[in-house]
Structures are given as structure tokens and as C-alpha cells.
Motif scaffolding. Structure first.
Motif, PDB file in Angstrom:
ATOM      1  N   ASN A  78       0.800  -1.216   0.000  1.00 42.64           N
ATOM      2  CA  ASN A  78       0.000   0.000   0.000  1.00 42.64           C
ATOM      3  C   ASN A  78       0.837   1.272   0.000  1.00 42.64           C
ATOM      4  O   ASN A  78       0.363   2.323  -0.428  1.00 42.64           O
ATOM      5  N   ILE A  79       2.060   1.185   0.503  1.00 44.13           N
ATOM      6  CA  ILE A  79       2.908   2.377   0.596  1.00 44.13           C
ATOM      7  C   ILE A  79       4.084   2.285  -0.367  1.00 44.13           C
ATOM      8  O   ILE A  79       4.243   3.111  -1.255  1.00 44.13           O
ATOM      9  N   ALA A  80       4.897   1.251  -0.226  1.00 47.97           N
ATOM     10  CA  ALA A  80       6.064   1.098  -1.097  1.00 47.97           C
ATOM     11  C   ALA A  80       5.663   0.563  -2.466  1.00 47.97           C
ATOM     12  O   ALA A  80       6.186   1.000  -3.497  1.00 47.97           O
ATOM     13  N   GLY A  81       4.715  -0.401  -2.506  1.00 44.57           N
ATOM     14  CA  GLY A  81       4.308  -1.011  -3.760  1.00 44.57           C
ATOM     15  C   GLY A  81       3.658  -0.018  -4.707  1.00 44.57           C
ATOM     16  O   GLY A  81       3.937   0.005  -5.910  1.00 44.57           O
ATOM     17  N   VAL A  82       2.777   0.826  -4.182  1.00 44.49           N
ATOM     18  CA  VAL A  82       2.124   1.842  -5.005  1.00 44.49           C
ATOM     19  C   VAL A  82       3.160   2.830  -5.544  1.00 44.49           C
ATOM     20  O   VAL A  82       3.128   3.228  -6.712  1.00 44.49           O
ATOM     21  N   ALA A  83       4.104   3.216  -4.688  1.00 39.56           N
ATOM     22  CA  ALA A  83       5.160   4.139  -5.110  1.00 39.56           C
ATOM     23  C   ALA A  83       6.003   3.532  -6.229  1.00 39.56           C
ATOM     24  O   ALA A  83       6.342   4.216  -7.210  1.00 39.56           O
ATOM     25  N   VAL A 348       5.249   8.791   8.234  1.00 42.83           N
ATOM     26  CA  VAL A 348       5.179   7.689   7.273  1.00 42.83           C
ATOM     27  C   VAL A 348       6.002   6.509   7.761  1.00 42.83           C
ATOM     28  O   VAL A 348       5.593   5.351   7.630  1.00 42.83           O
ATOM     29  N   ALA A 349       7.156   6.797   8.327  1.00 43.60           N
ATOM     30  CA  ALA A 349       8.000   5.711   8.841  1.00 43.60           C
ATOM     31  C   ALA A 349       7.270   4.921   9.924  1.00 43.60           C
ATOM     32  O   ALA A 349       7.312   3.687   9.952  1.00 43.60           O
ATOM     33  N   ILE A 350       6.572   5.646  10.806  1.00 47.74           N
ATOM     34  CA  ILE A 350       5.812   4.976  11.871  1.00 47.74           C
ATOM     35  C   ILE A 350       4.623   4.225  11.275  1.00 47.74           C
ATOM     36  O   ILE A 350       4.320   3.091  11.674  1.00 47.74           O
ATOM     37  N   ALA A 351       3.945   4.848  10.291  1.00 50.39           N
ATOM     38  CA  ALA A 351       2.819   4.179   9.636  1.00 50.39           C
ATOM     39  C   ALA A 351       3.286   2.904   8.947  1.00 50.39           C
ATOM     40  O   ALA A 351       2.638   1.862   9.017  1.00 50.39           O
ATOM     41  N   VAL A 352       4.432   2.986   8.266  1.00 49.20           N
ATOM     42  CA  VAL A 352       5.008   1.809   7.610  1.00 49.20           C
ATOM     43  C   VAL A 352       5.292   0.719   8.630  1.00 49.20           C
ATOM     44  O   VAL A 352       5.054  -0.469   8.387  1.00 49.20           O
ATOM     45  N   MET A 353       5.802   1.127   9.782  1.00 56.67           N
ATOM     46  CA  MET A 353       6.097   0.153  10.834  1.00 56.67           C
ATOM     47  C   MET A 353       4.836  -0.619  11.212  1.00 56.67           C
ATOM     48  O   MET A 353       4.840  -1.858  11.278  1.00 56.67           O
ATOM     49  N   PHE A 354       3.734   0.081  11.427  1.00 59.65           N
ATOM     50  CA  PHE A 354       2.492  -0.582  11.818  1.00 59.65           C
ATOM     51  C   PHE A 354       1.893  -1.389  10.669  1.00 59.65           C
ATOM     52  O   PHE A 354       1.454  -2.526  10.849  1.00 59.65           O
ATOM     53  N   PHE A 355       1.862  -0.784   9.474  1.00 59.69           N
ATOM     54  CA  PHE A 355       1.317  -1.482   8.309  1.00 59.69           C
ATOM     55  C   PHE A 355       2.098  -2.774   8.044  1.00 59.69           C
ATOM     56  O   PHE A 355       1.525  -3.854   7.910  1.00 59.69           O
ATOM     57  N   ALA A 356       3.408  -2.628   7.914  1.00 58.34           N
ATOM     58  CA  ALA A 356       4.243  -3.763   7.526  1.00 58.34           C
ATOM     59  C   ALA A 356       4.353  -4.794   8.640  1.00 58.34           C
ATOM     60  O   ALA A 356       4.371  -6.007   8.379  1.00 58.34           O
ATOM     61  N   PHE A 357       4.418  -4.351   9.895  1.00 61.63           N
ATOM     62  CA  PHE A 357       4.532  -5.320  10.982  1.00 61.63           C
ATOM     63  C   PHE A 357       3.249  -6.132  11.122  1.00 61.63           C
ATOM     64  O   PHE A 357       3.293  -7.343  11.380  1.00 61.63           O
ATOM     65  N   SER A 358       2.103  -5.479  10.950  1.00 57.78           N
ATOM     66  CA  SER A 358       0.846  -6.240  11.000  1.00 57.78           C
ATOM     67  C   SER A 358       0.789  -7.246   9.852  1.00 57.78           C
ATOM     68  O   SER A 358       0.225  -8.330   9.990  1.00 57.78           O
ATOM     69  N   SER A 359       1.397  -6.888   8.711  1.00 53.54           N
ATOM     70  CA  SER A 359       1.456  -7.829   7.586  1.00 53.54           C
ATOM     71  C   SER A 359       2.333  -9.029   7.921  1.00 53.54           C
ATOM     72  O   SER A 359       2.033 -10.155   7.512  1.00 53.54           O
ATOM     73  N   ILE A 360       3.418  -8.798   8.628  1.00 51.19           N
ATOM     74  CA  ILE A 360       4.274  -9.911   9.049  1.00 51.19           C
ATOM     75  C   ILE A 360       3.476 -10.899   9.885  1.00 51.19           C
ATOM     76  O   ILE A 360       3.573 -12.122   9.703  1.00 51.19           O
ATOM     77  N   ILE A 361       2.642 -10.374  10.777  1.00 50.33           N
ATOM     78  CA  ILE A 361       1.829 -11.237  11.637  1.00 50.33           C
ATOM     79  C   ILE A 361       0.766 -11.966  10.827  1.00 50.33           C
ATOM     80  O   ILE A 361       0.544 -13.175  10.979  1.00 50.33           O
ATOM     81  N   GLY A 362       0.076 -11.230   9.946  1.00 52.09           N
ATOM     82  CA  GLY A 362      -0.940 -11.864   9.101  1.00 52.09           C
ATOM     83  C   GLY A 362      -0.336 -12.907   8.173  1.00 52.09           C
ATOM     84  O   GLY A 362      -0.888 -13.996   7.985  1.00 52.09           O
ATOM     85  N   ASN A 363       0.819 -12.599   7.582  1.00 49.95           N
ATOM     86  CA  ASN A 363       1.511 -13.543   6.705  1.00 49.95           C
ATOM     87  C   ASN A 363       1.911 -14.811   7.450  1.00 49.95           C
ATOM     88  O   ASN A 363       1.798 -15.919   6.925  1.00 49.95           O
TER      89      ASN A 363
END
Length: 481
Positions: A78-83, A348-363
Motif C-alpha cells: 500500500n505504501i512502497a508497492g504503489v510508489a 510515514v515511517a511509523i505508519a510503515v512500521m504498523f502497516f508492515a509489521f501487521s502484515s508480518i503477523i498476518g503472513n
């Protein structure tokens, strides 16, 4: 590392240019027609069933299953991929990201409904997914095992390395931490969650996912409204580039479509075969309900969260001059900082931390479900199938490798991480698309059963006997309440 990039690059271009774009778009349109555009026709129902309470005490709720899948979906893509999609494919990639999401909602409905139909009981929870419906619907256990291995490797290992890679680049750019420091912290936090079991995963995702998404979308809306006079021009730019009418950055229609579809799939996962693992965990009265919930998840992920990132980047104009290695999360950080001040890159760095870390858990959860499938034993009786957990040593080994890959991802080059992700994502998607095409008639029949009861004014309740010839549905016998 260079050798791996040299091999994966051409392979990715081949499967994404000639197989997956045709498969995803073609089947998405086919499923939309066969379900009579369920993503539009029953959109209000999607909202309703997402917040519906459990019909019993077992399993997780529809909303909790939604947040588990959203935890995996809403992340780096959602953040890096779209960019990356915009940096390489231009603004037109955003249009094709929207298209793959809209038609992908029908694909998500099909695969998640199938996961519910063929889910199994595992203690006080449920498990299921493509590996399960490959075995139970088609009798292809070996194929199910192959898919389970592929999914566990893709999500538990490769995708999690991408998530930690994005966090590392983001925090290094914003705060100056070393990649090693960030990797160690991520490993510790991940271990605390994944060794706590499914309930801890559910409790984590149902809190953090809604909060982080609301804040991020709210910030994007602020940027949108403060640049309201530029919005019509931005939409015209997206549409004109989508059809190759105006060359910007990466060039024409082919690149725009490829990047939009590739990054759209990485983000919303419709058709990939991952989300059905979360869908199967829900305790609902009818399988189609979770099909609708996960269809809504695609809309939430791409049309809302991915669009938020796209608007931030396009309104900044920085995408027209992207330096090598700066096309990912750093582009999003710089775009937001340009419009809101230097503090925004820290946000954004903090948002990335939450977005990506939650993805690690879901994955991780997706991988765990499939490790359980590989090690499980099924005993076929007259009315049900008993599920027995396999060797817990395998699960322990899997968890340790996940932690190792989180660390490796933090140290890996960004290009390598994304190339590996594209390879495994492509292979997994091809296999799942073939299977759900073969089984789509069952999901469509189940959807029709749901709609029939809905028109009769009922709260739909499913029984396997309502679909002629439906077998091996442990959780949907006549006694199911």
C-alpha cells in the motif's frame, strides 16, 4: 545476489506479461459476470456481514477474520508497492490497480466462499484455504501439499522479508537507525506475537489494523482537500496514462498495466489464494458471508488505502524525477514531507512500521495454517472428517525460519526482495486461479443459495444438502446450526 536478480527479472516479466495479467483480468471479468457482479449488487450486504456477531462461541468473528486478512493485505504494497508502480509505470498504473481491485472483488468472493465451504474444525477454531479445498473438493492432497508449501514459503519467508525490508529502509531514512538494529527489534516483536497462538494474532490485528488505516487515510484526505484545485488534473493524468495517451516516466500502456496489476495483486491478494486462509477461520452461518467480507477487503485495501498513497505521490509531482533506489517507501515519505513539512517523513515511517509489521503477523498466520495442513491427518467417516494436528516440531522450525527471514529482509537489497516476492506470488496465483476456476460452480451455487434466502427475508443459514452433490463439508452438515 546479482545472479538471483538476473534470473528472476526475465522470469517475472514472462509470467506477468503473458500469463497472470490475462488470467487475473480474464477470470475476474468471468467471475463478475457469473456472480452477476456481486461486488456491486451486494455491496451493502458486505458492510453488514463484516460487523455481524458470531453465531456461536467457536472460531473467530467475521470482523476478526477481516482484520487478519487486512493485516496481511494492508502493508508494504500500500505504501512502497504503489510508489514503485507509479515510479516505473507512471500515473496510469493507478488506474489498472483500481481495475484489478474492482474485478478482483468477484475473484475474492469465489475463493473465500470455497474456503468456508471446505473448512475444518481445529479445536475451538476453524482452518481452511486452497490446500484444503484442493484435497476435499478435488481429492488432490499432493497438490494441496505443494500449494501449502508454496504459500508457507511465499508469505512466511519471502513476503515477510519484503515487509521487514521496507521497515528498515523507512526507519533508516527517517531516523538513521542501522538495518541490523531495526532487524533485531522486528525479530523480538514478531516472536512475542507468533508464539502466542491464533488468539494473540487475532487480538493484535483487530486493534491495530483499523486504527492505522483510519489515520493514514485521514492524512491522505487532508492532502487531497488542501490540493483540491489539482484533483481534476490528477484524475485526467491517471486516465490518459492508463491508455498510453501520454508518456510519463516509465512509458506506455504495457508498463502501466503490468505495474498496476502486479502491485495491485501484491496489495489486495485477490486470486492469490492467501486470504481464503483467513476467511476459513471465521464462524459464520453461511459461507457466502465470508465471501462478501473478503470481497470488501479488496475494496478497502486498494480503492481506499492504495489510492491514499497514490494521491499523496501524484499531487507532490516528485514521481517525475525518481533517483535509483528511491522509488519505494522513500518516495512516499518525500512526497508527504513536501506537502506537510519534514515531520511527515517520520509519520510515514511509523505508519510503515504498523502497516508492515501487521502484515508480518498476518503472513505468518497464513503459513501456520498451511503447516498444519501438511502435518494433519484426515480420517474419513460417514458424516465428518476428523482433523488431528501434526508434529509441533515442524511448526517450531517454521517459526524460527520466519524470524530468520525477517532479519534477512532487513539487510537485503530492495530490488532483490521485490523480485523474489513477484516470483513466488506469481507461481502461487497461477495454481490457485486454475483450481478456483474448476470449483467456481460450487461457489456460485452457494452464493445463489445465500441470495435466495436473503430475498425471502431470512438471515441465510447454509446446509450442504442444499447444493446437489456437495461432499466433504465437515462444518455444514444437517446438524450445523
Amino acid at each position: 545476489m546479482e545472479i538471483i536478480n538476473w534470473i528472476t527479472g526475465p522470469f517475472n516479466n514472462f509470467i506477468w506479461s503473458y500469463i497472470l495479467i490475462i488470467g487475473l483480468l480474464g477470470l475476474g471479468v468471468y467471475f463478475s459476470i457469473r456472480t452477476r457482479f456481486v461486488q456491486i449488487r451486494l455491496f451493502k450486504q458486505m458492510l453488514k456481514v463484516t460487523v455481524e456477531k458470531n453465531p456461536g462461541s467457536d472460531g473467530v468473528s467475521a470482523f476478526q477474520a477481516f482484520t487478519i486478512s487486512a493485516a496481511s493485505r494492508v502493508g508494504t504494497g500500500n505504501i512502497a508497492g504503489v510508489a514503485l508502480a507509479i515510479a516505473i509505470g507512471g500515473p496510469g498504473a493507478v488506474f489498472w490497480m483500481w481495475i484489478i481491485a474492482i474485478i478482483g472483488m468477484a475473484t475474492a468472493f469465489i475463493e473465500s466462499t470455497l474456503a468456508q465451504v471446505y473448512k475444518v474444525k481445529d479445536g475451538d477454531t476453524f482452518r481452511g484455504g486452497p490446500a484444503y479445498y484442493m484435497e476435499k473438493a478435488l481429492g488432490f492432497r499432493k497438490l494441496g501439499i505443494a500449494f501449502a508449501i508454496l504459500l508457507a514459503v511465499t508469505f512466511g519467508f519471502i513476503f515477510n522479508s519484503v515487509q521487514s525490508n521496507t521497515i528498515a529502509h523507512s526507519f533508516a531514512s527517517a531516523f538513521g537507525f542501522t538495518n541490523v538494529q531495526i532487524g533485531v527489534v522486528l525479530v523480538i516483536l514478531t516472536a512475542i506475537i507468533i508464539f502466542g497462538g491464533v488468539k494473540r494474532i487475532v487480538n493484535f490485528t483487530q486493534v491495530i489494523v483499523p486504527i492505522m488505516a483510519v489515520f493514514y487515510i485521514g492524512l491522505a484526505m487532508y492532502v487531497l482537500f488542501t490540493n483540491i484545485t489539482k484533483v481534476p488534473e490528477m484524475f485526467m493524468l491517471i486516465i490518459s496514462n492508463a491508455f498510453g495517451l501520454k508518456e510519463v516516466v516509465g512509458g506506455g500502456i504495457g508498463v502501466a498495466i503490468m505495474q498496476g496489476v502486479r502491485r495491485g495483486l501484491f496489495s489486495n491478494e485477490a486470486g492469490m489464494g492467501s486470504v481464503p486462509n483467513a476467511a476459513a477461520a471465521a464462524n459464520v452461518s453461511h459461507p457466502a458471508k465470508q465471501g462478501l467480507v473478503q470481497s470488501l477487503g479488496v475494496f478497502f485495501d486498494t480503492i481506499m488505502v492504495c489510492s491514499a498513497t497514490a494521491f499523496i505521490i501524484l499531487l507532490s509531482g516528485l514521481y517525475t524525477n525518481v533517483e535509483p533506489g528511491m522509488g519505494g517507501v522513500v518516495l512516499t515519505q518525500n512526497s508527504l514531507a513536501l506537502q506537510m513539512g519534514s515531520w511527515a517523513q517520520y509519520f510515514v515511517a511509523i505508519a510503515v512500521m504498523f502497516f508492515a509489521f501487521s502484515s508480518i503477523i498476518g503472513n505468518y498466520y497464513y503459513g501456520e495454517t498451511n503447516i498444519e495442513f501438511i502435518n494433519g491427518n484426515y480420517y474419513y467417516g460417514e458424516t465428518n472428517i476428523e482433523f488431528i494436528n501434526g508434529n509441533k516440531i515442524a511448526l517450531l522450525i517454521y517459526r524460527l525460519v520466519v524470524l530468520a527471514m525477517v532479519m534477512c529482509g532487513a539487510l537485503m537489497q530492495m530490488e532483490l526482495a521485490w523480485n523474489l516476492a513477484d516470483v513466488f506470488m506469481g507461481l502461487m496465483t497461477i495454481l490457485n486461479l486454475i483450481i478456483i476456476m474448476m470449483l467456481s460452480r460450487i461457489a456460485i451455487a452457494v452464493g445463489n443459495d445465500y441470495y435466495r434466502q436473503l430475498k425471502e427475508g431470512k438471515d441465510p443459514v447454509f446446509k450442504a444438502s442444499s447444493i446437489k452433490g456437495l461432499k466433504n463439508t465437515e462444518c455444514w452438515g444437517e446438524e450445523q446450526k
